[in-house]
Motif scaffolding. Sequence first.
Motif, PDB file in Angstrom:
ATOM      1  N   GLN A 122       5.263 -30.205  36.311  1.00 50.92           N
ATOM      2  CA  GLN A 122       4.446 -30.733  35.222  1.00 50.92           C
ATOM      3  C   GLN A 122       4.301 -32.237  35.391  1.00 50.92           C
ATOM      4  N   LEU A 123       3.090 -32.720  35.197  1.00 48.79           N
ATOM      5  CA  LEU A 123       2.828 -34.143  35.317  1.00 48.79           C
ATOM      6  C   LEU A 123       2.549 -34.741  33.945  1.00 48.79           C
ATOM      7  N   PRO A 124       3.104 -35.923  33.643  1.00 46.34           N
ATOM      8  CA  PRO A 124       2.696 -36.608  32.426  1.00 46.34           C
ATOM      9  C   PRO A 124       1.212 -36.954  32.508  1.00 46.34           C
ATOM     10  N   CYS A 125       0.524 -36.813  31.390  1.00 43.70           N
ATOM     11  CA  CYS A 125      -0.924 -37.057  31.360  1.00 43.70           C
ATOM     12  C   CYS A 125      -1.300 -38.002  30.234  1.00 43.70           C
ATOM     13  N   PHE A 126      -2.260 -38.872  30.518  1.00 38.79           N
ATOM     14  CA  PHE A 126      -2.921 -39.675  29.491  1.00 38.79           C
ATOM     15  C   PHE A 126      -4.247 -39.000  29.161  1.00 38.79           C
ATOM     16  N   ILE A 127      -4.586 -38.936  27.889  1.00 41.77           N
ATOM     17  CA  ILE A 127      -5.917 -38.482  27.511  1.00 41.77           C
ATOM     18  C   ILE A 127      -6.851 -39.686  27.558  1.00 41.77           C
ATOM     19  N   GLN A 128      -7.916 -39.565  28.338  1.00 38.10           N
ATOM     20  CA  GLN A 128      -8.897 -40.647  28.422  1.00 38.10           C
ATOM     21  C   GLN A 128      -9.838 -40.569  27.226  1.00 38.10           C
ATOM     22  N   VAL A 129      -9.948 -41.676  26.512  1.00 35.22           N
ATOM     23  CA  VAL A 129     -10.791 -41.758  25.320  1.00 35.22           C
ATOM     24  C   VAL A 129     -12.040 -42.559  25.644  1.00 35.22           C
ATOM     25  N   ASP A 130     -13.185 -42.043  25.252  1.00 35.61           N
ATOM     26  CA  ASP A 130     -14.456 -42.762  25.432  1.00 35.61           C
ATOM     27  C   ASP A 130     -14.560 -43.814  24.335  1.00 35.61           C
ATOM     28  N   ILE A 131     -13.827 -44.896  24.529  1.00 34.54           N
ATOM     29  CA  ILE A 131     -13.618 -45.892  23.475  1.00 34.54           C
ATOM     30  C   ILE A 131     -14.897 -46.653  23.123  1.00 34.54           C
ATOM     31  N   GLY A 132     -15.821 -46.764  24.110  1.00 36.79           N
ATOM     32  CA  GLY A 132     -17.059 -47.505  23.864  1.00 36.79           C
ATOM     33  C   GLY A 132     -18.251 -46.615  23.601  1.00 36.79           C
ATOM     34  N   GLU A 133     -17.996 -45.313  23.456  1.00 35.92           N
ATOM     35  CA  GLU A 133     -19.052 -44.328  23.210  1.00 35.92           C
ATOM     36  C   GLU A 133     -20.177 -44.454  24.245  1.00 35.92           C
ATOM     37  N   ARG A 153      -1.148 -29.891  24.000  1.00 35.20           N
ATOM     38  CA  ARG A 153       0.241 -29.593  23.621  1.00 35.20           C
ATOM     39  C   ARG A 153       0.481 -28.086  23.602  1.00 35.20           C
ATOM     40  N   GLY A 154      -0.541 -27.341  23.198  1.00 36.68           N
ATOM     41  CA  GLY A 154      -0.432 -25.882  23.201  1.00 36.68           C
ATOM     42  C   GLY A 154      -0.298 -25.311  24.599  1.00 36.68           C
ATOM     43  N   ALA A 155      -0.836 -26.031  25.584  1.00 34.01           N
ATOM     44  CA  ALA A 155      -0.749 -25.596  26.987  1.00 34.01           C
ATOM     45  C   ALA A 155       0.463 -26.203  27.698  1.00 34.01           C
ATOM     46  N   ASP A 156       1.367 -26.797  26.920  1.00 33.94           N
ATOM     47  CA  ASP A 156       2.593 -27.416  27.461  1.00 33.94           C
ATOM     48  C   ASP A 156       2.297 -28.546  28.444  1.00 33.94           C
ATOM     49  N   ILE A 157       1.205 -29.262  28.200  1.00 35.39           N
ATOM     50  CA  ILE A 157       0.904 -30.435  29.015  1.00 35.39           C
ATOM     51  C   ILE A 157       1.567 -31.648  28.360  1.00 35.39           C
ATOM     52  N   PRO A 158       2.442 -32.355  29.081  1.00 35.70           N
ATOM     53  CA  PRO A 158       3.119 -33.507  28.484  1.00 35.70           C
ATOM     54  C   PRO A 158       2.162 -34.699  28.349  1.00 35.70           C
ATOM     55  N   VAL A 159       1.631 -34.893  27.151  1.00 38.44           N
ATOM     56  CA  VAL A 159       0.705 -36.013  26.907  1.00 38.44           C
ATOM     57  C   VAL A 159       1.539 -37.251  26.592  1.00 38.44           C
ATOM     58  N   THR A 160       1.454 -38.231  27.477  1.00 35.53           N
ATOM     59  CA  THR A 160       2.288 -39.424  27.349  1.00 35.53           C
ATOM     60  C   THR A 160       1.592 -40.562  26.613  1.00 35.53           C
ATOM     61  N   GLY A 161       0.238 -40.481  26.506  1.00 33.84           N
ATOM     62  CA  GLY A 161      -0.469 -41.566  25.837  1.00 33.84           C
ATOM     63  C   GLY A 161      -1.972 -41.440  26.004  1.00 33.84           C
ATOM     64  N   LEU A 162      -2.662 -42.545  25.758  1.00 36.04           N
ATOM     65  CA  LEU A 162      -4.118 -42.600  25.841  1.00 36.04           C
ATOM     66  C   LEU A 162      -4.542 -43.623  26.878  1.00 36.04           C
ATOM     67  N   MET A 163      -5.709 -43.400  27.447  1.00 36.13           N
ATOM     68  CA  MET A 163      -6.289 -44.316  28.443  1.00 36.13           C
ATOM     69  C   MET A 163      -7.711 -44.652  28.036  1.00 36.13           C
ATOM     70  N   CYS A 164      -8.164 -45.866  28.370  1.00 31.67           N
ATOM     71  CA  CYS A 164      -9.566 -46.211  28.121  1.00 31.67           C
ATOM     72  C   CYS A 164     -10.089 -47.184  29.167  1.00 31.67           C
ATOM     73  N   VAL A 165     -11.412 -47.189  29.297  1.00 34.49           N
ATOM     74  CA  VAL A 165     -12.137 -48.167  30.108  1.00 34.49           C
ATOM     75  C   VAL A 165     -13.189 -48.776  29.184  1.00 34.49           C
ATOM     76  N   PRO A 166     -12.973 -50.008  28.692  1.00 33.68           N
ATOM     77  CA  PRO A 166     -13.943 -50.607  27.777  1.00 33.68           C
ATOM     78  C   PRO A 166     -15.282 -50.865  28.449  1.00 33.68           C
ATOM     79  N   PRO A 167     -16.352 -51.028  27.664  1.00 37.25           N
ATOM     80  CA  PRO A 167     -17.663 -51.336  28.238  1.00 37.25           C
ATOM     81  C   PRO A 167     -17.624 -52.635  29.042  1.00 37.25           C
ATOM     82  N   LEU A 168     -18.384 -52.660  30.121  1.00 37.22           N
ATOM     83  CA  LEU A 168     -18.468 -53.865  30.952  1.00 37.22           C
ATOM     84  C   LEU A 168     -19.210 -54.975  30.225  1.00 37.22           C
ATOM     85  N   GLY A 169     -18.797 -56.201  30.473  1.00 36.50           N
ATOM     86  CA  GLY A 169     -19.539 -57.346  29.973  1.00 36.50           C
ATOM     87  C   GLY A 169     -19.373 -57.638  28.495  1.00 36.50           C
TER      88      GLY A 169
END
Length: 221
Positions: A122-133, A153-169
């Motif tokens: 099992q690998l720790p995973c970050f959920i990527q959030v579309d923070i800038g829509e 969590r129901g699939a026993d995936i260890p979610v360690t946190g969130l990830m984002c890539v903000p809009p450029l510029g």
Amino acid sequence: MSENATDRLAEVQAKIDKTCKIARRKPEEVTLVAVSKTHSADEITPLLEAGQRVYGENRVQEAQEKWPALKEQFSDTELHLVGQLQSNKAEDAVQLFDCIHSLDRPSLVKALGKAFDKVGRQLPCFIQVDIGEEEQKGGCAIADLPQLLEQARGADIPVTGLMCVPPLGIEAAPYFALLAKIADDHGLDGRSMGMSGDYPTAIMLGATHIRVGTALFGQRD
């Protein structure tokens, strides 16, 4: 900035230390992920020899070509997938990587759950959030995050946190602050945010993982 990889690593580490001091954080709270995409094994080796042990790659196939041999030589290295993951590459990713930063949809939850069972790790995973829509970028819509988190969590995936890539510029700070708040609201400690141009800002706003490429390897061709 120096052209020597070891000097660049020292400069980035010094900036991390300085920023952590200002933010009243401990430097060990921040993991430097050296993003080595498009760079050859020969370009990565000096950083490995200098002690950098956590790396990020964008594509499974590219990582497969260079990292098995590098990991054999430097066995304590961690490899993080920081780019988009196709569901049909999930099993390959689970075999090679140690952490995934781009879990962003229910189909990938299913694919990773199956891959974890098949590969037996099992690998720790970050959920990527579309923070800038931004439709062109990967990431789960903020409104869809609670449901995706529940599915993971129901699939026993260890979610360690969130990830984002903000809009450029655009000033990144508000997006980093928003990701930190959303992570807090969902009881998640990990925040994968900040790249070469804005990682000190990300550290000030609570980043636990910063993804730095250009500041370590120089400009890509």
